[in-house]
Design a protein around this motif. Structure first.
Motif, PDB file in Angstrom:
ATOM      1  N   ALA A   1      16.588  27.200 -17.266  1.00 36.24           N
ATOM      2  CA  ALA A   1      15.436  27.140 -18.163  1.00 36.24           C
ATOM      3  C   ALA A   1      15.448  28.383 -19.050  1.00 36.24           C
ATOM      4  N   ILE A   2      14.614  28.402 -20.048  1.00 37.88           N
ATOM      5  CA  ILE A   2      14.440  29.607 -20.861  1.00 37.88           C
ATOM      6  C   ILE A   2      13.801  30.655 -19.954  1.00 37.88           C
TER       7      ILE A   2
ATOM      8  N   ASP B   1       6.395  30.415 -22.991  1.00 40.03           N
ATOM      9  CA  ASP B   1       4.968  30.160 -23.223  1.00 40.03           C
ATOM     10  C   ASP B   1       4.683  29.660 -24.630  1.00 40.03           C
ATOM     11  N   ALA B   2       5.558  30.002 -25.576  1.00 39.94           N
ATOM     12  CA  ALA B   2       5.356  29.636 -26.982  1.00 39.94           C
ATOM     13  C   ALA B   2       6.162  28.410 -27.398  1.00 39.94           C
TER      14      ALA B   2
ATOM     15  N   VAL C   1       7.332  20.632 -23.847  1.00 40.45           N
ATOM     16  CA  VAL C   1       8.571  20.967 -24.551  1.00 40.45           C
ATOM     17  C   VAL C   1       9.583  21.554 -23.568  1.00 40.45           C
ATOM     18  N   ASN C   2       9.132  22.457 -22.715  1.00 37.95           N
ATOM     19  CA  ASN C   2      10.029  23.038 -21.710  1.00 37.95           C
ATOM     20  C   ASN C   2      10.567  21.966 -20.764  1.00 37.95           C
ATOM     21  N   ALA C   3       9.755  20.967 -20.452  1.00 33.64           N
ATOM     22  CA  ALA C   3      10.177  19.897 -19.539  1.00 33.64           C
ATOM     23  C   ALA C   3      11.329  19.084 -20.116  1.00 33.64           C
ATOM     24  N   ILE C   4      11.409  18.981 -21.425  1.00 34.11           N
ATOM     25  CA  ILE C   4      12.537  18.264 -22.027  1.00 34.11           C
ATOM     26  C   ILE C   4      13.838  18.941 -21.605  1.00 34.11           C
TER      27      ILE C   4
END
Length: 146
Positions: free
Chosen positions: A35-36, A43-44, A65-68
């Motif tokens: 992940a990032i 967070d952004a 978006v992170n889940a993608i």
């Protein structure tokens, strides 16, 4: 043998770099993803979709978006290593472990012995539970034997 490994969890220490370096030192045929790990960028992640006046909705959009990225990388991996650190509760890591379990993806947990009891269900579904990076590297060495 070649592995695609997803590194999940705690972002405040260099455990990812230690595992990657250890595997490189042993010439293991492993590709890593994650992940990032920049907390502010994560967070952004949803900010490009428009400004929110309430933090709940900002977090909600960024989580989606992170889940993608996270879901795609977990679905593509052969194995996940999921790290639980001491400083913060890694709810996202617990979610990733559950997602791996639901997909039938093998995973290794990495955490201190003091977290064994609170993580008993997560460890129970894991294929291995390690308490330090060297144990993870040794396990990966075994898995990559030709």
């Amino acid at each position: 043998m070649e592995f695609n490994i997803y590194l999940s969890g705690e972002i405040h220490t260099d455990w990812r770099e230690q595992i990657i370096q250890g595997c490189q030192e042993h010439n293991l045929n492993i590709t890593f993803s994650s992940a990032i790990t920049d907390h502010e960028k994560s967070d952004a992640a949803g900010d490009v979709l428009g400004e929110e006046s309430q933090s709940f909705w900002r977090d909600h959009k960024s989580a989606k978006v992170n889940a993608i990225r996270t879901n795609t990388l977990i679905e593509r991996c052969d194995l996940a290593i999921i790290r639980f650190g001491k400083k913060y509760k890694q709810w996202n890591a617990a979610f990733d472990a559950g997602y791996c379990a639901a997909l039938g993806k093998p995973y290794i947990t990495l955490h201190s012995e003091e977290l064994t009891h609170p993580l008993k269900e997560v460890d129970g579904a894991a294929q291995a539970s390690a308490t330090d990076v060297s144990q993870v590297i040794e396990t990966l060495k075994y898995l990559c034997v030709k």
